[in-house]
Design a protein around this motif. Sequence first.
Motif, PDB file in Angstrom:
ATOM      1  N   VAL A  49       0.862  -1.182   0.000  1.00 18.43           N
ATOM      2  CA  VAL A  49       0.000   0.000   0.000  1.00 18.43           C
ATOM      3  C   VAL A  49       0.900   1.233   0.000  1.00 18.43           C
ATOM      4  CG1 VAL A  49      -1.790   1.256   1.252  1.00 18.43           C
ATOM      5  CG2 VAL A  49      -1.812  -1.249   1.232  1.00 18.43           C
ATOM      6  N   ALA A  50       0.765   2.062  -1.009  1.00 16.60           N
ATOM      7  CA  ALA A  50       1.675   3.199  -1.186  1.00 16.60           C
ATOM      8  C   ALA A  50       1.681   4.116   0.028  1.00 16.60           C
ATOM      9  CB  ALA A  50       1.280   3.977  -2.442  1.00 16.60           C
ATOM     10  N   TYR A  51       0.518   4.369   0.595  1.00 17.82           N
ATOM     11  CA  TYR A  51       0.442   5.282   1.738  1.00 17.82           C
ATOM     12  C   TYR A  51       1.193   4.728   2.938  1.00 17.82           C
ATOM     13  CZ  TYR A  51      -1.608   8.388   5.240  1.00 17.82           C
ATOM     14  OH  TYR A  51      -1.784   9.300   6.251  1.00 17.82           O
ATOM     15  N   VAL A  52       1.112   3.422   3.158  1.00 20.92           N
ATOM     16  CA  VAL A  52       1.841   2.789   4.259  1.00 20.92           C
ATOM     17  C   VAL A  52       3.338   2.853   3.993  1.00 20.92           C
ATOM     18  CG1 VAL A  52       2.183   0.659   5.557  1.00 20.92           C
ATOM     19  CG2 VAL A  52      -0.110   1.282   4.770  1.00 20.92           C
ATOM     20  N   ALA A  53       3.752   2.568   2.764  1.00 21.27           N
ATOM     21  CA  ALA A  53       5.174   2.581   2.418  1.00 21.27           C
ATOM     22  C   ALA A  53       5.785   3.964   2.592  1.00 21.27           C
ATOM     23  CB  ALA A  53       5.365   2.100   0.985  1.00 21.27           C
ATOM     24  N   GLN A  54       4.991   5.014   2.366  1.00 22.79           N
ATOM     25  CA  GLN A  54       5.513   6.376   2.453  1.00 22.79           C
ATOM     26  C   GLN A  54       5.517   6.925   3.875  1.00 22.79           C
ATOM     27  OE1 GLN A  54       2.883   8.392  -0.218  1.00 22.79           O
ATOM     28  NE2 GLN A  54       3.732   7.404  -2.047  1.00 22.79           N
ATOM     29  N   ASN A  83      -6.686   8.450  -2.764  1.00 17.27           N
ATOM     30  CA  ASN A  83      -6.987   7.083  -2.354  1.00 17.27           C
ATOM     31  C   ASN A  83      -5.922   6.555  -1.400  1.00 17.27           C
ATOM     32  OD1 ASN A  83      -7.717   4.408  -2.118  1.00 17.27           O
ATOM     33  ND2 ASN A  83      -7.109   3.855  -4.201  1.00 17.27           N
ATOM     34  N   PRO A  84      -6.263   6.283  -0.130  1.00 11.25           N
ATOM     35  CA  PRO A  84      -5.250   5.785   0.810  1.00 11.25           C
ATOM     36  C   PRO A  84      -4.912   4.314   0.608  1.00 11.25           C
ATOM     37  CG  PRO A  84      -7.372   5.941   1.902  1.00 11.25           C
ATOM     38  CD  PRO A  84      -7.570   6.490   0.522  1.00 11.25           C
ATOM     39  N   PHE A  85      -5.637   3.622  -0.290  1.00 13.64           N
ATOM     40  CA  PHE A  85      -5.430   2.187  -0.492  1.00 13.64           C
ATOM     41  C   PHE A  85      -4.738   1.875  -1.813  1.00 13.64           C
ATOM     42  CE2 PHE A  85      -9.190   2.594   2.270  1.00 13.64           C
ATOM     43  CZ  PHE A  85      -8.737   1.883   3.364  1.00 13.64           C
ATOM     44  N   ALA A  86      -4.192   2.887  -2.490  1.00 20.56           N
ATOM     45  CA  ALA A  86      -3.498   2.650  -3.761  1.00 20.56           C
ATOM     46  C   ALA A  86      -2.308   1.710  -3.549  1.00 20.56           C
ATOM     47  CB  ALA A  86      -3.032   3.978  -4.351  1.00 20.56           C
ATOM     48  N   ARG A  87      -2.121   0.790  -4.489  1.00 24.89           N
ATOM     49  CA  ARG A  87      -1.081  -0.235  -4.368  1.00 24.89           C
ATOM     50  C   ARG A  87       0.201   0.167  -5.090  1.00 24.89           C
ATOM     51  NH1 ARG A  87      -1.875  -4.903  -1.010  1.00 24.89           N
ATOM     52  NH2 ARG A  87      -4.019  -5.669  -1.211  1.00 24.89           N
ATOM     53  N   LEU A  88       1.310  -0.481  -4.695  1.00 26.39           N
ATOM     54  CA  LEU A  88       2.607  -0.321  -5.359  1.00 26.39           C
ATOM     55  C   LEU A  88       3.002  -1.625  -6.056  1.00 26.39           C
ATOM     56  CD1 LEU A  88       4.670   1.688  -2.704  1.00 26.39           C
ATOM     57  CD2 LEU A  88       3.856   2.525  -4.911  1.00 26.39           C
ATOM     58  N   VAL A 100       6.972  -3.934  -4.847  1.00 29.01           N
ATOM     59  CA  VAL A 100       6.708  -3.680  -3.434  1.00 29.01           C
ATOM     60  C   VAL A 100       8.032  -3.444  -2.711  1.00 29.01           C
ATOM     61  CG1 VAL A 100       5.717  -4.588  -1.319  1.00 29.01           C
ATOM     62  CG2 VAL A 100       4.654  -5.110  -3.520  1.00 29.01           C
ATOM     63  N   PRO A 101       8.187  -2.306  -2.008  1.00 33.84           N
ATOM     64  CA  PRO A 101       9.446  -2.055  -1.294  1.00 33.84           C
ATOM     65  C   PRO A 101       9.613  -3.015  -0.124  1.00 33.84           C
ATOM     66  CG  PRO A 101       7.835  -0.362  -0.777  1.00 33.84           C
ATOM     67  CD  PRO A 101       7.240  -1.191  -1.877  1.00 33.84           C
ATOM     68  N   VAL A 102      10.881  -3.270   0.225  1.00 37.04           N
ATOM     69  CA  VAL A 102      11.172  -4.167   1.347  1.00 37.04           C
ATOM     70  C   VAL A 102      10.760  -3.532   2.669  1.00 37.04           C
ATOM     71  CG1 VAL A 102      13.008  -5.388   2.581  1.00 37.04           C
ATOM     72  CG2 VAL A 102      13.058  -5.243   0.081  1.00 37.04           C
ATOM     73  N   ASP A 103      10.945  -2.234   2.769  1.00 35.75           N
ATOM     74  CA  ASP A 103      10.587  -1.522   3.991  1.00 35.75           C
ATOM     75  C   ASP A 103      10.069  -0.141   3.620  1.00 35.75           C
ATOM     76  OD1 ASP A 103      10.233  -1.119   6.685  1.00 35.75           O
ATOM     77  OD2 ASP A 103      12.244  -1.803   7.240  1.00 35.75           O
TER      78      ASP A 103
END
Length: 656
Positions: free
Chosen positions: A68-73, A145-150, A154-157
């Motif tokens: 999830v892009a928002y989580v990764a950022q 959209n807070p649920f947009a995917r990467l 997907v980044p490791v962290d």
Amino acid sequence: MIPELGLLALILALCLALIQASVPLAGAWRGDQRWMALAKPAAWGQLAFLMFSFACLAHAFLTDDFSVAYVAQNSNSALPWYYKLSGIWGAHEGSLLLWALILAGWTTAVSLGARQLPEAMLARVLAVMGMISTGFLLFLIGTSNPFARLLPNVPVDGRDLNPVLQDVGLIVHPPILYMGYVGFSVAFAFAIAALLDGKLDAAWARWSRPWTNVAWACLGVGIAVGSWWAYSELGWGGWWFWDPVENASLMPWLMGAALIHSLAVTEKRGAFKNWTVLLAIAAFSLSLLGTFLVRSGVLTSVHAFATDPARGVFVLAFLLAVVGGSLALFALRAPMVKSHVGFGIWSRETLLLVNNLLLSVAAAAILLGTLYPMVLDALTGAKLSVGPPYFNSMFVPLMALLMATTAVGMFTRWKGTPVRWLARMLMPVLAASLMLALIAATLHARSRWAAAGGGLLAAWIVFAGLRDVLDKTRSKGLLKGLPTLGRSYWAMQLAHLGFAVCALGAVLTSVCSVDQDLRMTSGKAIEVGGYHFVFEGTTQIQGPNYVADRGSVRVLRNGREVAILHPEKRVYQVQRTPMTEAAIDAGFTRDLFVALGEPLADGAWAVRVQIKPFVRWIWLGALLMALGGSLAATDRRYRAKSARSAPQTHIRGART
């Protein structure tokens, strides 16, 4: 799969918001009870779906779902769990989801707590709130959209949460602030519903008052927590910077204070109807303006998200639609309102009118200073900085006048007050206040006039409140009379006391603070403001996601140890961002504030030492004001089934 379910819940919430915004309103116009009855279940369903969506985003943060892009950022696997949760509203998309969730919560609360409202009125109120929800949900789904995917990269962290936000302030400040921001939508909805209904009377003002009081109290607490957060976290030792985003929260609070007083006049005397409607529109419009300033990218601030300007276009269009539409409706309806209520110069109505004017002018002055540099830059490209000198020169005199009139207003009566009686009540208050001001001037010789002025105005309000209590309990005696005064009266006294305490704290800490930047080596002692600060060196420590140099500063006074402070200079490992973590020894009458600067040659450190007298009184006063607003909302008469009698006004030509 869970993030997709969260997005689906958002879409379903939008569908219910559209139904809530349209069908009940049409039902109120047609007199169709079945259509009006849809307002409540639509509001409840919207809240349920938004709660589910919020829980899905929380799951993504807690499980480190970096797809999830928002989580990764805004998160990292090493981030403590409580910062992962608060990271949900640590940036644009999640904070907007929190905003929508709180708005749905307010809507549901109104649907459950306003049983005394006529069905058509409640349908209109919930429909207006549904329109607001529709706008925010469209913004959220369409641009944020807070649920947009990467996927598939997907980044490791994650990139980690902004280090400035890794503080307990993030956990409590935005939710409370948003409760206030969004809460003004209730007062706005009641005002618009009254205009649509064609009936501006005491009833709608009475229904609106408790919701407005709670919203104003929440916004006040949110501002106070934000001020404390900036004071303790940024390492500068200041409690207010006249930052544009700080201004964005202060303006609706000022208009909300004016609205609370204006609602009282409309309910009790049937006057100021147009004033009250306009203030309700202004308070919520300024809340939306704050959203635009934070999310449009038009300004740079330690508080702003500075996102894609395209989002700002959407917010600006929504702001213009809400403000333009409500003002157009007001322009059509308001001229038809006739109030036949007379009052004299020395009346409570006059003093409350002065109160409204001073608060409105203060908000307008802040609005001008905040927006003028942006408008000038957009039109001419010229750069202009409007800083504390402008805001202080405009705001402080207006607040001094407000404090002066507040005490007088406590003694005035509806319609008119005998001047001799008023003077007789005020003379002992003035004498006691002058005496206290002289004492304050004597104790603070370095800032004699500022201390005397602040002490005089604060004492003026406090002694006026005490005099009023004694006067109102004189016939029954103090002990027997106190319980008969009622919650609204004590709420007023508490809020005015908080205003005096906050203002006195602001004056004293501004003019009496001691601030020194020092070069300190291990074992060196330096005297500042009567305290001896002994620097005992630094040690390195490892935090959950940072490393820090942790200083040790022993504070002595008259040879006795007062405190041992441990300021830190942190470096957050993911973003390699240095942060200053100040150490504060808090006290009722003063704070000792120590912050580490940069390391210098020969093992020395730059150290900032501040002594902040009465700084805690600022936040204590804000909390007292908020407590007063909350107490007023619990008054029993707001739960009565019928409005108190007052002059009613029907707008000609309106369908009811």
